[in-house]
Design a protein around this motif. Structure first.
Motif, short mmCIF file in Angstrom:
data_model
loop_
_atom_site.label_atom_id
_atom_site.label_comp_id
_atom_site.label_asym_id
_atom_site.label_seq_id
_atom_site.Cartn_x
_atom_site.Cartn_y
_atom_site.Cartn_z
N ALA A 278 0.84 -1.21 0.00
CA ALA A 278 0.00 0.00 0.00
C ALA A 278 0.87 1.25 0.00
O ALA A 278 0.63 2.19 -0.77
N ALA A 279 1.88 1.28 0.86
CA ALA A 279 2.77 2.43 0.92
C ALA A 279 3.47 2.65 -0.42
O ALA A 279 3.60 3.78 -0.90
N ALA A 280 3.92 1.56 -1.05
CA ALA A 280 4.59 1.66 -2.34
C ALA A 280 3.66 2.24 -3.39
O ALA A 280 4.09 2.94 -4.31
N GLY A 281 2.36 1.97 -3.24
CA GLY A 281 1.38 2.46 -4.19
C GLY A 281 0.81 3.82 -3.86
O GLY A 281 -0.08 4.30 -4.57
N GLY A 282 1.29 4.46 -2.79
CA GLY A 282 0.82 5.79 -2.44
C GLY A 282 -0.44 5.81 -1.60
O GLY A 282 -1.12 6.83 -1.52
N ILE A 283 -0.76 4.71 -0.94
CA ILE A 283 -1.98 4.60 -0.14
C ILE A 283 -1.62 4.62 1.34
O ILE A 283 -0.76 3.87 1.78
N THR A 284 -2.29 5.49 2.10
CA THR A 284 -1.95 5.67 3.51
C THR A 284 -2.93 4.98 4.46
O THR A 284 -2.61 4.79 5.63
N THR A 285 -4.11 4.62 3.98
CA THR A 285 -5.11 3.92 4.79
C THR A 285 -5.76 2.83 3.97
O THR A 285 -6.19 3.08 2.84
N ILE A 286 -5.85 1.64 4.54
CA ILE A 286 -6.54 0.54 3.88
C ILE A 286 -7.56 -0.06 4.85
O ILE A 286 -7.38 -0.03 6.06
N ALA A 287 -8.63 -0.60 4.28
CA ALA A 287 -9.62 -1.35 5.07
C ALA A 287 -9.58 -2.79 4.62
O ALA A 287 -9.73 -3.07 3.42
N CYS A 288 -9.35 -3.70 5.57
CA CYS A 288 -9.16 -5.11 5.20
C CYS A 288 -10.44 -5.92 5.37
O CYS A 288 -11.19 -5.75 6.32
N MET A 289 -10.68 -6.78 4.40
CA MET A 289 -11.87 -7.63 4.37
C MET A 289 -11.71 -8.84 5.30
O MET A 289 -10.60 -9.28 5.59
N PRO A 290 -12.85 -9.41 5.74
CA PRO A 290 -12.81 -10.43 6.79
C PRO A 290 -12.72 -11.87 6.31
O PRO A 290 -12.76 -12.79 7.14
N ASN A 291 -12.58 -12.12 5.00
CA ASN A 291 -12.59 -13.52 4.54
C ASN A 291 -11.22 -14.16 4.71
O ASN A 291 -10.51 -14.47 3.76
N THR A 292 -10.87 -14.36 5.96
CA THR A 292 -9.60 -14.96 6.36
C THR A 292 -9.89 -16.31 7.02
O THR A 292 -11.04 -16.77 7.05
N LYS A 293 -8.86 -16.96 7.56
CA LYS A 293 -9.05 -18.23 8.28
C LYS A 293 -8.37 -18.15 9.64
O LYS A 293 -7.14 -18.26 9.71
N PRO A 294 -9.10 -17.94 10.72
CA PRO A 294 -10.56 -17.88 10.80
C PRO A 294 -11.11 -16.55 10.27
O PRO A 294 -10.38 -15.56 10.17
#
Length: 429
Positions: free
Chosen positions: A81-97
């Motif tokens: 994200a930092a490399a792409g110029g993005i300072t804030t991200i929101a992460c989605m919950p489809n992880t395990k668990p």
């Protein structure tokens, strides 16, 4: 230590500001915005010819942690994200668990503070295990800091479940982010249903599947008075449905990805699994409708749907490869090349859709430059020409349909809480 950004074109859509000027930063915050600021005890970043914008916000990112770290983790994803110029991200919950309870929401937020180099906001699941059967702990997750609720990666088949979820999120004035595709119509489909899929002999995912799901979601949002956000909108029909809903005052917002703005289903003609995404890349009339919807405000934001996979997962026959690819490090280049250099959008319009607008939808303090506010800043060279080379990516996901493409426009510096995190493509943390 003070940092003075000198002589850049400051574009601050939330304040309707666009002028050449300086920004002075101290102790993580912006202390002055003006013209001809002169101090003797500051490090100077020369920004003449560059765009100085509020830190970009990507409201749709898959960090894969916990449980899927072979694809991505917080450390690699936030550096991408930092490399792409993005300072804030929101992460989605489809992880395990699946992130479906308050403990996991708090745990991801805490780990992001330790491992991440940009701000990470957490999106909680709508249903337990994202199984679409029983509501997750929506209230507890929102009280623990979740910024939205979503079963992204799955369409919520039960209208009753979605209605009840909207009633809960409405109490907190938070949005449910919907992955809108009728599963009965897209089951076993691998690309957009149309002339290209017929030519290739690949089972398609018809655009009407998205239209049906979006129509239902809008009706439930209208009935409950709650907020619905359509993720990665991709069909002409869905854009028109959102447009009509907004004209009636329904609380609906939408996002579009750079890939759906820039590419069509024709890139799948050589069975390139890097171009396999859900919803699929569609035909050109859909792409043009997305651009028009983004232009007139029907679509509010641009978000990457950054969804990296391990190389061996994507290096398979097209129909067996998972959907998604890494998008954080190419998003600004793709958007500027397609929309700005294509003569379709102004720079302030693009900055708004990648900073202020997604921050507003999520209800977070971001996407605006102001004295006394955190110094989260994206600095862009809109005319920098570069070639996409995934070997240089910070993300673990190395496959992209933009591999080898010449793009024009790139973030040259990323500042988070007043600290230079990325400069000239190199992440410094």
């Amino acid at each position: 230590m003070k940092l003075l950004i000198k002589g850049g074109r400051i574009i601050n859509p939330a304040k309707d500001f666009d002028a050449i000027g300086d920004i002075l930063i101290e102790n993580e915050k912006i202390i002055q915005i003006g013209s001809d600021i002169n101090v003797t005890d500051a490090e100077v970043f020369p920004a003449v010819g560059l765009v100085v914008a509020p830190g970009f916000v990507d409201m749709h990112v898959h960090l894969r942690e916990p449980g899927l770290e072979a694809k991505e983790d917080i450390a690699s994803g936030t550096r991408a994200a930092a490399a792409g110029g993005i300072t804030t991200i929101a992460c989605m919950p489809n992880t395990k668990p699946v992130i479906d309870n308050a403990i996991l929401v708090a745990g991801i937020a805490q780990r992001a503070q330790l491992e991440g180099v940009v701000h990470v906001k957490v999106i909680g699941a709508l249903s337990k295990g994202q199984e679409g059967k029983e509501l997750a702990e929506i209230g507890d997750m929102l009280l623990s800091g979740a910024v939205a609720i979503s079963d992204d990666g799955h369409c919520v088949e039960s209208a009753k479940l979605l209605k009840t979820g909207l009633e809960y999120t409405g109490m907190f004035d938070k949005a449910i982010i919907s992955h809108a595709e009728d599963e009965t119509l897209v089951n076993e489909g691998h690309m957009h249903e149309g002339a290209v899929s017929a030519m290739l002999g690949i089972k398609g995912r018809p655009s009407v599947a998205e239209d049906i799901a979006v129509a239902r979601d809008i009706m439930l949002a209208e009935y409950t008075g709650s907020r619905i956000h359509i993720a990665h909108i991709s069909s002409q029909g869905a854009v028109e449905l959102v447009r009509q809903a907004k004209s009636r005052g329904i609380k609906v917002t939408a996002e579009v990805t750079p890939q759906h703005l820039a590419l069509t289903d024709e890139v799948v003609a050589d069975f390139d699994s890097a171009a396999k995404v859900n919803p699929p890349l569609r035909s050109n009339e859909h792409r043009e409708a997305l651009i028009a919807g983004l232009k007139d405000g029907t679509i509010d934001a641009i978000a990457t749907d950054h969804a990296p996979h391990a190389f061996e997962e994507k290096d398979r026959e097209f129909r067996f490869a998972p959907s998604g690819f890494a998008g954080l490090e190419t998003s600004i280049g793709v958007v500027l090349s397609t929309l700005y250099h294509g003569g379709l959008f102004t720079l302030p319009e693009i900055v708004a859709r990648m900073s202020a607008n997604p921050a507003r939808i999520l209800g977070i303090e971001a996407g605006v430059l102001g004295e006394g506010k955190l110094a989260d800043i994206t600095i862009i060279n809109p005319d920098l020409e570069w070639t996409v080379d995934s070997r240089k990516f910070y993300t673990r996901g190395k496959l992209t349909p933009f591999e080898g493409r010449q793009l024009k426009g790139k973030a040259v510096a990323t500042i988070v809480k007043g600290k230079m995190i990325m400069q000239n493509g190199e992440v410094l943390e």
